[in-house]
Enzyme design. Structure first.
Site, mmCIF file in Angstrom:
data_model
loop_
_atom_site.group_PDB
_atom_site.id
_atom_site.type_symbol
_atom_site.label_atom_id
_atom_site.label_comp_id
_atom_site.label_asym_id
_atom_site.label_seq_id
_atom_site.Cartn_x
_atom_site.Cartn_y
_atom_site.Cartn_z
ATOM 1 N N ARG A 92 -16.529 134.440 48.202
ATOM 2 C CA ARG A 92 -15.137 134.163 47.372
ATOM 3 C C ARG A 92 -14.808 135.451 46.915
ATOM 4 O O ARG A 92 -15.631 136.203 46.618
ATOM 5 C CB ARG A 92 -15.252 132.798 46.734
ATOM 6 C CG ARG A 92 -16.010 133.285 45.576
ATOM 7 C CD ARG A 92 -15.649 132.172 44.320
ATOM 8 N NE ARG A 92 -16.736 132.351 43.201
ATOM 9 C CZ ARG A 92 -16.619 133.377 42.204
ATOM 10 N NH1 ARG A 92 -15.561 134.143 42.009
ATOM 11 N NH2 ARG A 92 -17.610 133.021 41.299
ATOM 12 N N GLU A 100 -23.919 131.508 44.896
ATOM 13 C CA GLU A 100 -25.243 130.869 45.087
ATOM 14 C C GLU A 100 -25.399 129.948 46.074
ATOM 15 O O GLU A 100 -24.424 128.935 45.805
ATOM 16 C CB GLU A 100 -25.710 130.663 43.362
ATOM 17 C CG GLU A 100 -25.613 131.818 42.529
ATOM 18 C CD GLU A 100 -26.296 131.251 41.081
ATOM 19 O OE1 GLU A 100 -26.191 130.028 40.854
ATOM 20 O OE2 GLU A 100 -26.648 132.344 40.306
ATOM 21 N N GLU A 127 -11.897 133.116 33.267
ATOM 22 C CA GLU A 127 -11.840 134.756 33.726
ATOM 23 C C GLU A 127 -10.384 135.386 33.885
ATOM 24 O O GLU A 127 -9.573 134.700 33.810
ATOM 25 C CB GLU A 127 -12.606 134.722 35.302
ATOM 26 C CG GLU A 127 -14.096 135.056 35.333
ATOM 27 C CD GLU A 127 -14.344 136.401 34.934
ATOM 28 O OE1 GLU A 127 -13.705 137.380 34.418
ATOM 29 O OE2 GLU A 127 -15.572 136.809 35.141
ATOM 30 N N ASP A 135 -19.500 142.159 33.114
ATOM 31 C CA ASP A 135 -18.579 141.255 33.795
ATOM 32 C C ASP A 135 -17.399 141.933 34.070
ATOM 33 O O ASP A 135 -17.051 142.825 34.506
ATOM 34 C CB ASP A 135 -18.687 139.698 33.157
ATOM 35 C CG ASP A 135 -18.151 138.617 34.191
ATOM 36 O OD1 ASP A 135 -17.112 139.003 35.034
ATOM 37 O OD2 ASP A 135 -18.465 137.485 33.966
ATOM 38 N N ASN A 192 -16.824 143.053 40.260
ATOM 39 C CA ASN A 192 -16.385 142.674 39.086
ATOM 40 C C ASN A 192 -15.439 143.485 38.386
ATOM 41 O O ASN A 192 -14.410 144.128 38.887
ATOM 42 C CB ASN A 192 -17.562 142.076 38.240
ATOM 43 C CG ASN A 192 -17.434 140.911 37.601
ATOM 44 O OD1 ASN A 192 -16.420 140.528 37.119
ATOM 45 N ND2 ASN A 192 -18.455 140.079 37.433
ATOM 46 N N ASN A 217 -13.687 137.543 43.690
ATOM 47 C CA ASN A 217 -13.821 137.519 42.327
ATOM 48 C C ASN A 217 -12.866 138.516 41.211
ATOM 49 O O ASN A 217 -11.576 138.179 41.905
ATOM 50 C CB ASN A 217 -15.413 137.985 42.000
ATOM 51 C CG ASN A 217 -15.863 137.684 40.631
ATOM 52 O OD1 ASN A 217 -15.784 136.564 40.256
ATOM 53 N ND2 ASN A 217 -16.726 138.402 40.008
#
Length: 291
Positions: free
Chosen positions: A93, A113, A10, A196, A146, A95
């Site tokens: 958390r 999740e 990422e 994303d 995101n 991102n």
């Protein structure tokens, strides 16, 4: 270009001063740096899932890991916490994140999740870390904060909340760093799956990575229309940035987490990093955190 596989690659950032691509592997809790000259990947392990990395003006990096902002000194591998947030949300958390035109670091949070496909809704927020280390909350009740970037004239902030399957545009005050007045810019088509990471090019068009859609798409913010699609050889495409000596190459990260064994067997490129050339458009250098 990077064969070393990432569980959740990422937040790619081109670092001109090192002539290298910096990125994170969220689920492996690593910040990585790949040199196209030596083809070597170096990494620093951290003590929590790290959602984003950005360049600092004075060298080194600012990172968002767990629910805190921190500085990373690459040479000593020291991580220095700046600020803890959301301590009342142990399942959250950080991102994706990026530095704005005035050197402030924007980064957002999400709920992890609790089981495959199961997560608490609207637990995320978007924060701005100012150079004096103060923080403001810009958005609340997000699902998965995101991709983000700013228009070339610095009047618009673009943001993705992944589970809305859309890109939104906000008015942006470059002097205060505040955002306001959200409006829908583009809603993804079914085959594009979920948005994303995102970046902007020198023509002011947005490039959006489509996780599970195996592609990056180019959107015109003026018309709200998709104008280009580039398909990639693996489904879980996570983010993109421009880099290389004149910012004419696009680097694209991917993930293998979230694929079952049968799918992984058919997806030899899952988790690798790709370079797209010949797009005919360039990107702009990353902003540096001003502290």
């Amino acid at each position: 270009v990077v064969k070393e596989k990432n569980r959740m690659g990422e937040c790619p950032v081109w670092e001109e001063r090192e002539n290298a691509l910096v990125y994170v592997d969220i689920n492996s809790q690593k910040v990585c740096r790949w040199s196209p000259v030596t083809n070597e990947v170096q990494s620093v392990s951290v003590d929590a899932r790290v959602g984003s990395v950005a360049l600092r003006q004075c060298g080194g990096y600012v990172i968002a890991l767990g629910t805190r902002f921190a500085f990373l000194d690459w040479d000593t591998q020291a991580v220095t916490t700046i600020l803890e947030l959301e301590q009342d949300k142990p399942n959250n958390r950080f991102n994706d994140g990026k530095v704005d035109p005035k050197g402030r670091f924007f980064a957002g949070t999400m709920a992890e999740e609790t089981a495959p496909g199961v997560r608490a809704r609207r637990q995320g927020a978007l924060y701005t870390l100012f150079p004096d280390h103060s923080v403001i909350k810009q958005l609340d009740q997000l699902d998965i904060s995101n991709g983000l970037d700013w228009s070339l004239d610095h009047r618009t902030f673009f943001h993705i909340d992944s589970l809305s399957y859309a890109v939104h545009a906000f008015s942006y005050d470059v002097h205060t760093g505040k955002i306001a007045c959200p409006k829908l810019l583009y809603h993804l088509e079914k085959e594009e799956q979920m948005p994303d990471g995102m970046c902007i090019d020198t023509e002011g068009k947005l490039w959006v990575a489509c996780i599970d859609g195996g592609r990056v798409i180019r959107i015109d913010p003026e018309t709200g229309k998709r104008i280009q699609t580039v398909r990639l050889p693996t489904p879980r495409i996570t983010s993109c940035c421009f880099g290389g000596k004149d910012y004419s190459e696009m680097y694209v990260t991917s993930a293998y987490d979230g694929l079952d064994e049968a799918t992984l067997a058919k997806e030899p490129h899952a988790g690798e990093i790709f370079k797209i050339t010949g797009l005919g458009v360039k990107g702009i250098p990353q902003n540096l955190y001003a502290a």
